[in-house]
Design a protein around this motif. Structure first.
Motif, PDB file in Angstrom:
ATOM      1  N   ALA A 170       0.954  -1.440  -0.110  1.00 10.82           N
ATOM      2  CA  ALA A 170      -0.249  -0.120  -0.004  1.00 10.82           C
ATOM      3  C   ALA A 170       1.102   0.986  -0.506  1.00 10.82           C
ATOM      4  O   ALA A 170       2.025   1.026   0.015  1.00 10.82           O
ATOM      5  N   THR A 171       0.391   2.204  -0.324  1.00  6.68           N
ATOM      6  CA  THR A 171       0.828   3.845  -0.582  1.00  6.68           C
ATOM      7  C   THR A 171       0.048   4.688   0.901  1.00  6.68           C
ATOM      8  O   THR A 171      -1.103   4.842   0.427  1.00  6.68           O
ATOM      9  N   TYR A 172       0.856   4.844   1.301  1.00  5.65           N
ATOM     10  CA  TYR A 172       0.257   6.145   2.606  1.00  5.65           C
ATOM     11  C   TYR A 172       1.215   7.332   2.184  1.00  5.65           C
ATOM     12  O   TYR A 172       2.251   7.916   2.079  1.00  5.65           O
ATOM     13  N   PHE A 173       0.096   8.330   2.834  1.00  7.11           N
ATOM     14  CA  PHE A 173       0.130   9.876   2.877  1.00  7.11           C
ATOM     15  C   PHE A 173      -0.479  10.601   3.342  1.00  7.11           C
ATOM     16  O   PHE A 173      -1.562  10.276   4.357  1.00  7.11           O
ATOM     17  N   GLY A 174      -0.667  11.739   3.824  1.00  7.16           N
ATOM     18  CA  GLY A 174      -1.092  12.648   4.514  1.00  7.16           C
ATOM     19  C   GLY A 174      -0.001  14.380   5.457  1.00  7.16           C
ATOM     20  O   GLY A 174       1.266  13.842   5.313  1.00  7.16           O
ATOM     21  N   ASN A 175      -1.041  14.619   6.809  1.00  5.55           N
ATOM     22  CA  ASN A 175       0.089  14.904   7.635  1.00  5.55           C
ATOM     23  C   ASN A 175      -0.141  14.703   8.834  1.00  5.55           C
ATOM     24  O   ASN A 175      -1.657  15.546   9.279  1.00  5.55           O
ATOM     25  N   LEU A 176       0.435  14.973   9.822  1.00  7.33           N
ATOM     26  CA  LEU A 176      -0.004  14.175  11.300  1.00  7.33           C
ATOM     27  C   LEU A 176       0.713  15.976  12.078  1.00  7.33           C
ATOM     28  O   LEU A 176       0.146  15.627  13.223  1.00  7.33           O
ATOM     29  N   PHE A 177       0.563  16.593  11.408  1.00  5.58           N
ATOM     30  CA  PHE A 177       1.064  17.774  12.081  1.00  5.58           C
ATOM     31  C   PHE A 177       0.375  19.317  11.721  1.00  5.58           C
ATOM     32  O   PHE A 177       1.145  20.281  12.423  1.00  5.58           O
ATOM     33  N   VAL A 178      -0.849  18.799  11.551  1.00  6.84           N
ATOM     34  CA  VAL A 178      -1.843  19.648  11.591  1.00  6.84           C
ATOM     35  C   VAL A 178      -3.354  19.627  12.538  1.00  6.84           C
ATOM     36  O   VAL A 178      -3.256  18.182  12.601  1.00  6.84           O
ATOM     37  N   ARG A 179      -3.715  20.032  12.935  1.00  4.07           N
ATOM     38  CA  ARG A 179      -4.908  19.860  13.640  1.00  4.07           C
ATOM     39  C   ARG A 179      -5.513  18.560  13.462  1.00  4.07           C
ATOM     40  O   ARG A 179      -6.102  17.670  14.404  1.00  4.07           O
ATOM     41  N   ASN A 180      -5.859  18.501  11.758  1.00  2.00           N
ATOM     42  CA  ASN A 180      -7.645  17.660  11.916  1.00  2.00           C
ATOM     43  C   ASN A 180      -6.546  16.289  10.564  1.00  2.00           C
ATOM     44  O   ASN A 180      -7.747  15.461  10.896  1.00  2.00           O
ATOM     45  N   GLN A 181      -5.071  16.444  11.597  1.00  2.00           N
ATOM     46  CA  GLN A 181      -4.564  15.353  11.016  1.00  2.00           C
ATOM     47  C   GLN A 181      -4.846  14.189  10.053  1.00  2.00           C
ATOM     48  O   GLN A 181      -5.086  13.253   9.958  1.00  2.00           O
ATOM     49  N   PRO A 182      -4.381  14.340   8.423  1.00  3.31           N
ATOM     50  CA  PRO A 182      -5.078  14.260   7.190  1.00  3.31           C
ATOM     51  C   PRO A 182      -3.919  12.555   7.283  1.00  3.31           C
ATOM     52  O   PRO A 182      -3.150  12.782   7.491  1.00  3.31           O
ATOM     53  N   ARG A 183      -4.885  11.773   7.117  1.00  6.28           N
ATOM     54  CA  ARG A 183      -3.980  10.774   7.045  1.00  6.28           C
ATOM     55  C   ARG A 183      -4.571   9.494   6.490  1.00  6.28           C
ATOM     56  O   ARG A 183      -6.380   8.744   6.070  1.00  6.28           O
ATOM     57  N   SER A 233      -2.126  -1.476  -3.108  1.00  6.64           N
ATOM     58  CA  SER A 233      -2.035  -1.190  -4.436  1.00  6.64           C
ATOM     59  C   SER A 233      -2.514  -2.122  -5.278  1.00  6.64           C
ATOM     60  O   SER A 233      -3.569  -2.881  -4.441  1.00  6.64           O
ATOM     61  N   PRO A 234      -2.429  -2.351  -6.235  1.00  5.75           N
ATOM     62  CA  PRO A 234      -3.511  -2.486  -7.664  1.00  5.75           C
ATOM     63  C   PRO A 234      -3.254  -4.575  -7.674  1.00  5.75           C
ATOM     64  O   PRO A 234      -2.793  -4.705  -6.919  1.00  5.75           O
ATOM     65  N   GLY A 235      -5.231  -4.655  -6.831  1.00  5.53           N
ATOM     66  CA  GLY A 235      -5.067  -6.376  -6.804  1.00  5.53           C
ATOM     67  C   GLY A 235      -5.096  -6.532  -5.256  1.00  5.53           C
ATOM     68  O   GLY A 235      -5.705  -7.765  -5.506  1.00  5.53           O
ATOM     69  N   LYS A 236      -5.190  -5.506  -5.040  1.00  2.00           N
ATOM     70  CA  LYS A 236      -5.049  -5.471  -3.249  1.00  2.00           C
ATOM     71  C   LYS A 236      -6.634  -5.343  -2.848  1.00  2.00           C
ATOM     72  O   LYS A 236      -6.906  -3.977  -3.457  1.00  2.00           O
ATOM     73  N   THR A 237      -7.395  -5.961  -1.713  1.00  2.00           N
ATOM     74  CA  THR A 237      -8.823  -5.538  -1.442  1.00  2.00           C
ATOM     75  C   THR A 237      -8.346  -5.603   0.190  1.00  2.00           C
ATOM     76  O   THR A 237      -9.672  -5.061   0.768  1.00  2.00           O
ATOM     77  N   ASP A 238      -6.808  -5.967   1.108  1.00  2.00           N
ATOM     78  CA  ASP A 238      -7.396  -5.633   2.483  1.00  2.00           C
ATOM     79  C   ASP A 238      -5.488  -5.466   2.680  1.00  2.00           C
ATOM     80  O   ASP A 238      -4.821  -5.008   1.555  1.00  2.00           O
ATOM     81  N   ASP A 257      -3.691   2.194  -8.310  1.00  2.00           N
ATOM     82  CA  ASP A 257      -3.947   3.155  -9.540  1.00  2.00           C
ATOM     83  C   ASP A 257      -4.560   3.852 -10.340  1.00  2.00           C
ATOM     84  O   ASP A 257      -4.094   4.953 -11.036  1.00  2.00           O
ATOM     85  N   ASP A 258      -5.808   4.731  -9.085  1.00  6.33           N
ATOM     86  CA  ASP A 258      -6.604   5.463  -9.366  1.00  6.33           C
ATOM     87  C   ASP A 258      -6.692   7.083  -8.719  1.00  6.33           C
ATOM     88  O   ASP A 258      -6.693   7.756  -8.629  1.00  6.33           O
ATOM     89  N   ALA A 259      -5.723   6.457  -7.611  1.00  4.63           N
ATOM     90  CA  ALA A 259      -5.478   7.332  -6.831  1.00  4.63           C
ATOM     91  C   ALA A 259      -4.361   8.322  -6.761  1.00  4.63           C
ATOM     92  O   ALA A 259      -4.219   9.868  -6.697  1.00  4.63           O
ATOM     93  N   ARG A 285      10.013   4.644 -10.253  1.00  2.00           N
ATOM     94  CA  ARG A 285      11.240   3.194 -10.839  1.00  2.00           C
ATOM     95  C   ARG A 285      10.814   2.398  -9.512  1.00  2.00           C
ATOM     96  O   ARG A 285      11.055   1.068 -10.500  1.00  2.00           O
ATOM     97  N   TYR A 286      10.905   2.690  -8.920  1.00  2.00           N
ATOM     98  CA  TYR A 286      11.002   1.131  -8.042  1.00  2.00           C
ATOM     99  C   TYR A 286       9.647   1.064  -7.483  1.00  2.00           C
ATOM    100  O   TYR A 286       9.538   0.000  -6.236  1.00  2.00           O
ATOM    101  N   GLY A 287       8.799   1.220  -7.728  1.00  3.25           N
ATOM    102  CA  GLY A 287       7.167   0.454  -7.633  1.00  3.25           C
ATOM    103  C   GLY A 287       6.306   1.967  -6.625  1.00  3.25           C
ATOM    104  O   GLY A 287       5.425   1.144  -6.585  1.00  3.25           O
ATOM    105  N   SER A 288       7.046   2.075  -6.192  1.00  3.38           N
ATOM    106  CA  SER A 288       6.232   3.297  -5.190  1.00  3.38           C
ATOM    107  C   SER A 288       5.693   4.293  -5.902  1.00  3.38           C
ATOM    108  O   SER A 288       5.524   4.872  -6.572  1.00  3.38           O
ATOM    109  N   PHE A 289       4.527   5.317  -5.403  1.00  2.00           N
ATOM    110  CA  PHE A 289       2.937   6.001  -5.764  1.00  2.00           C
ATOM    111  C   PHE A 289       3.188   7.072  -5.824  1.00  2.00           C
ATOM    112  O   PHE A 289       3.906   7.261  -4.126  1.00  2.00           O
ATOM    113  N   ALA A 290       3.909   8.350  -6.804  1.00  2.00           N
ATOM    114  CA  ALA A 290       3.543   9.657  -5.865  1.00  2.00           C
ATOM    115  C   ALA A 290       2.324  10.112  -6.599  1.00  2.00           C
ATOM    116  O   ALA A 290       1.672  10.073  -7.148  1.00  2.00           O
TER     117      ALA A 290
END
Length: 257
Positions: free
Chosen positions: A176-189, A194-199, A220-222, A228-233
């Motif tokens: 899976a891929t992780y992103f957000g900001n833990l240092f603002v008040r609403n803590q978007p997380r 990953s494609p093909g994963k359901t859990d 794939d959608d998000a 190059r190394y399979g990571s999403f951005a």
């Protein structure tokens, strides 16, 4: 950078906590010292409680230097806050840096590892939005629903996360891929699967409904880009590439075969 690394201690000079005793440098000896190692491959056990209940986010840690004078003593009395801080330090600082302090006579040391934001630990250092999002992605990637230490490979569009050949050979299962900001008040997380994963049992347990972060769908959608190394951005909080708030600072986890 290989995530399978040893950690060497080199402490930052830290200020004192008023009325709580001194804050020591990592090289000083203490009989009651509790040194907490933060090697990436053996310490991926951040609990969801420490992620959501820590007392250090959205205040002193947001932009101030990652030094003891910028941390709240009352918050650091909470074991969950110290657990959270351990992962922040290991994600942000280089392996030769550490943060050490005393609370109620007990010494703690948190050591760096990845070096995603080494400037944060320097004198008068600060952590801007890019810094906050890189460190947040790293911390989110290291949550474990069961608090179990597991070996993982974390990759992203940051030279501190460049994997070595043996890591690429051993860690081939994209999770899976992780992103957000833990240092603002609403803590978007956020997390995208990953494609093909359901859990994602490692992070969310038995159900995605119990996940400590919002699951936005398939990467794939998000996400707009795959590295190059399979990571999403450039991943979107709405699950559709280039829509909503887009996070370039994202980290993809790979598991061993």
């Amino acid at each position: 950078m290989q995530c399978l690394r040893s950690i060497r201690g080199f402490a930052l000079g830290l200020a004192a906590f008023a009325a709580l005793g001194t804050v020591g440098c990592g090289g000083e000896g203490d009989d009651d010292a509790e040194t907490i190692q933060a090697a990436i491959t053996v310490e991926n056990a951040l609990t969801a409680n420490a992620l959501t209940a820590n007392a250090l986010t959205a205040n002193a840690l947001t932009a101030n230097a990652l030094t003891a004078n910028a941390l709240t003593a009352n918050g650091l009395r909470d074991p969950l806050a110290r657990e959270f801080l351990k992962y922040v330090v290991s994600c942000a600082l280089d392996e030769d840096d550490s943060v050490a302090f005393k609370i109620d006579g007990k010494r703690y040391e948190f050591r760096g590892a990845l070096g995603l934001a080494p400037e944060w630990g320097r004198s008068h250092g600060s952590c801007d939005g890019d810094c906050q999002r890189w460190v947040s992605a790293c911390v989110l990637a290291r949550v474990d629903a069961a608090g179990v230490k597991r070996m993982i490979s974390i990759r992203g569009d940051n030279r501190a996360l460049r994997p070595e050949d043996n890591e690429l050979r051993r860690y081939t299962v994209r999770e899976a891929t992780y992103f957000g900001n833990l240092f603002v008040r609403n803590q978007p997380r956020y997390m995208c699967l990953s494609p093909g994963k359901t859990d994602n049992e490692r992070v969310c347990g038995d159900s995605l409904d119990d996940c400590p972060m919002t699951v936005v769908g398939s990467c794939d959608d998000a996400c707009a880009d795959e590295g190059r190394y399979g990571s999403f951005a450039d991943c979107s909080d709405r699950g559709r590439a280039r829509h909503g708030t887009v996070y370039h600072e994202s980290i993809t986890v790979f598991l061993p075969k």
